[in-house]
Write a protein that holds these residues in place. Structure first.
Motif, short mmCIF file in Angstrom:
data_model
loop_
_atom_site.label_atom_id
_atom_site.label_comp_id
_atom_site.label_asym_id
_atom_site.label_seq_id
_atom_site.Cartn_x
_atom_site.Cartn_y
_atom_site.Cartn_z
N ARG A 251 -2.41 14.56 14.02
CA ARG A 251 -1.16 14.15 13.41
C ARG A 251 -0.75 12.71 13.73
O ARG A 251 0.06 12.12 13.01
CB ARG A 251 -0.04 15.10 13.81
N GLY A 252 -1.30 12.12 14.81
CA GLY A 252 -0.98 10.73 15.12
C GLY A 252 -1.38 9.78 14.01
O GLY A 252 -0.80 8.69 13.88
N LEU A 253 -2.33 10.17 13.17
CA LEU A 253 -2.76 9.34 12.05
C LEU A 253 -1.69 9.22 10.98
O LEU A 253 -1.75 8.34 10.12
CB LEU A 253 -4.04 9.91 11.44
N ASN A 254 -0.71 10.14 10.99
CA ASN A 254 0.35 10.11 9.99
C ASN A 254 1.42 9.08 10.30
O ASN A 254 2.29 8.82 9.46
CB ASN A 254 1.01 11.50 9.89
N VAL A 255 1.38 8.49 11.48
CA VAL A 255 2.37 7.47 11.85
C VAL A 255 1.88 6.14 11.29
O VAL A 255 1.32 5.29 11.99
CB VAL A 255 2.57 7.39 13.37
N THR A 256 2.08 5.96 9.99
CA THR A 256 1.65 4.74 9.30
C THR A 256 2.83 3.81 9.03
O THR A 256 2.69 2.81 8.33
CB THR A 256 0.98 5.09 7.96
N TYR A 257 3.97 4.13 9.57
CA TYR A 257 5.20 3.36 9.37
C TYR A 257 5.58 2.68 10.69
O TYR A 257 5.08 3.03 11.77
CB TYR A 257 6.33 4.28 8.91
N SER A 258 6.48 1.73 10.61
CA SER A 258 6.89 0.98 11.79
C SER A 258 7.78 1.82 12.68
O SER A 258 8.64 2.57 12.21
CB SER A 258 7.65 -0.29 11.37
N GLN A 259 7.57 1.71 13.98
CA GLN A 259 8.39 2.38 14.98
C GLN A 259 8.94 1.35 15.94
O GLN A 259 8.19 0.50 16.43
CB GLN A 259 7.57 3.42 15.74
N SER A 260 10.22 1.43 16.24
CA SER A 260 10.91 0.51 17.15
C SER A 260 10.55 -0.93 16.81
O SER A 260 10.70 -1.37 15.69
CB SER A 260 10.59 0.87 18.61
N ALA A 261 10.03 -1.67 17.77
CA ALA A 261 9.76 -3.09 17.57
C ALA A 261 8.32 -3.35 17.14
O ALA A 261 7.88 -4.50 17.09
CB ALA A 261 10.05 -3.85 18.86
N PRO A 263 5.97 -3.46 14.20
CA PRO A 263 5.86 -3.40 12.74
C PRO A 263 4.44 -3.05 12.31
O PRO A 263 3.47 -3.58 12.84
CB PRO A 263 6.24 -4.81 12.30
N ARG A 264 4.33 -2.13 11.37
CA ARG A 264 3.02 -1.72 10.86
C ARG A 264 2.87 -2.18 9.42
O ARG A 264 3.77 -1.97 8.60
CB ARG A 264 2.88 -0.20 10.92
N PRO A 265 1.73 -2.76 9.07
CA PRO A 265 1.51 -3.08 7.66
C PRO A 265 1.33 -1.81 6.84
O PRO A 265 0.78 -0.81 7.32
CB PRO A 265 0.24 -3.92 7.68
N CYS A 266 1.80 -1.84 5.62
CA CYS A 266 1.61 -0.72 4.69
C CYS A 266 1.55 -1.29 3.29
O CYS A 266 1.93 -2.44 3.05
CB CYS A 266 2.72 0.32 4.83
N ARG A 331 3.87 -6.45 5.24
CA ARG A 331 2.73 -7.04 5.94
C ARG A 331 2.77 -6.70 7.43
O ARG A 331 1.81 -6.94 8.14
CB ARG A 331 2.71 -8.55 5.73
N GLY A 332 3.89 -6.12 7.89
CA GLY A 332 4.03 -5.78 9.30
C GLY A 332 3.80 -6.98 10.18
O GLY A 332 4.34 -8.06 9.92
N ASP A 333 2.98 -6.84 11.21
CA ASP A 333 2.68 -7.96 12.07
C ASP A 333 1.32 -8.58 11.75
O ASP A 333 0.76 -9.31 12.56
CB ASP A 333 2.77 -7.58 13.55
N TRP A 334 0.79 -8.27 10.56
CA TRP A 334 -0.42 -8.94 10.08
C TRP A 334 0.02 -10.18 9.29
O TRP A 334 0.24 -10.11 8.10
CB TRP A 334 -1.26 -8.01 9.23
#
Length: 335
Positions: A251-261, A263-266, A331-334
């Motif tokens: 289920r950790g693979l489902n965390v494709t969104y940004s959490q706290s500080a 940022p995740r690209p999507c 773009r998150g932190d990319w």
């Protein structure tokens, strides 16, 4: 103790899904074998198809251009020339599935089996023939650059919002020629009014909204199709799709969104369901009853085949930067 039971349930579910995919793989017959072309590091694309000949020429062209090196396809009973088209593509390996699409969990048992067998160690794109991946910096950087960055950060999955695209007029009254860019036919989308809800057990966001909710499910928005997808994954042996490409295990693979500080690209998946051929497909699927909820969504389309999706609030697609400005991807932190 609750944590232990959660982990046990997840492990049992994952084992069961992997087992049933192995059983369902017996329904696959290899028709065109080009697997020896696959090299370490190649980006692979997996998909199921039925009577998609009209869409496939541009689909292959688009994904080849962004870096896909090999296509792994499952054809489930096509009779429009799809099988011949797929079997003659020089970079495609084709299986024919003889079983029920619905009983194979809408094709995901077949796809899980092929992912387990051929995708381990590769970045895999898992999409339908009407879905086109848009990712950050796409105009200046190749997909490989994003994947190298994700590898360096040990990020193994990439999420996307399914963005329904539509024409200005009725989809059933318009025209589309095979091989054309579907953006020339359906360049509009809803720029706002999307909702998300966290699934606390599986850790994914359930997302809904867009024109299908607005037109077909206005009186019961909770039943509108899910728009959250995980179309890009660095595959390993323990992975399996749980619910279409909406949920993965572990289920950790489902965390494709940004959490706290952090940022995740999507990205986004431009979804070109509403081509003129949808009316014929809906009539067929209403009889076959092989899709989710026995094809209820296609029944809704037949009730209103002349529905107009376009409004004064619709936006015309320009580029990935536009989608980021609207908050539909990042773009998150990319950078």
């Amino acid at each position: 103790m609750t944590r232990i039971f959660e982990l046990l349930r997840l492990r049992t579910e994952r084992s069961w899904l992997l087992f049933r995919s192995m059983v369902k793989s017996r329904e696959l017959r290899l028709v065109s074998d080009r697997l020896n072309q696959i090299e370490p590091g190649d980006i692979l694309l997996f998909f199921c198809a039925r009577n998609e000949l009209q869409r496939l020429p541009f689909f292959f062209d688009y994904y080849r251009k962004i870096g896909v090196r090999h296509f792994i396809a499952v054809d489930n009973g096509s009779d429009d020339g799809t099988t011949t088209f797929l079997s003659t593509q020089p970079d495609c390996t084709l299986w024919v599935a003889t079983g029920s699409y619905r009983s194979a969990r809408f094709g995901m048992d077949w796809i899980n089996a092929l992912l387990a067998r051929y995708a381990v160690g590769h970045w895999a794109i898992i999409v339908d023939p009407d879905e086109f991946l848009v990712f950050p910096h796409q105009n200046v950087r190749p997909l490989r650059a994003l994947l190298d960055w994700m590898d360096a950060g040990n990020i193994r999955s990439f999420g996307a919002l399914l963005l329904d695209m539509y024409p200005k007029g009725s989809f059933s009254a318009s025209s589309y020629v095979s091989g054309e860019n579907p953006l020339d036919h359906s360049p509009y989308f809803d720029p706002q009014n999307y909702q998300s809800k966290l699934d606390r057990f599986y850790s994914n966001l359930w997302m809904q909204g867009g024109p299908r909710q607005r037109i077909y499910y206005a009186d019961r928005p909770e039943r509108a199709p899910a728009l959250n997808k995980i179309p890009l994954v660095k595959w390993s042996k323990q992975m399996v799709f749980r619910s279409s490409t909406h949920q993965l295990l572990p289920r950790g693979l489902n965390v494709t969104y940004s959490q706290s500080a952090i940022p995740r690209p999507c990205g986004c998946l431009l979804h070109f369901k509403f081509l003129p051929s949808l009316k014929q497909k809906a009539e067929e699927e209403q009889k076959r009853r092989e899709h989710y909820q026995y094809g209820q969504e296609y029944i809704e389309y037949l009730k209103r085949p002349d529905a107009l999706f376009w409004t004064d609030h619709s936006a015309q697609f320009q580029n990935w930067q536009q989608l980021e400005e609207l908050g539909l991807m990042s773009r998150g932190d990319w950078v």
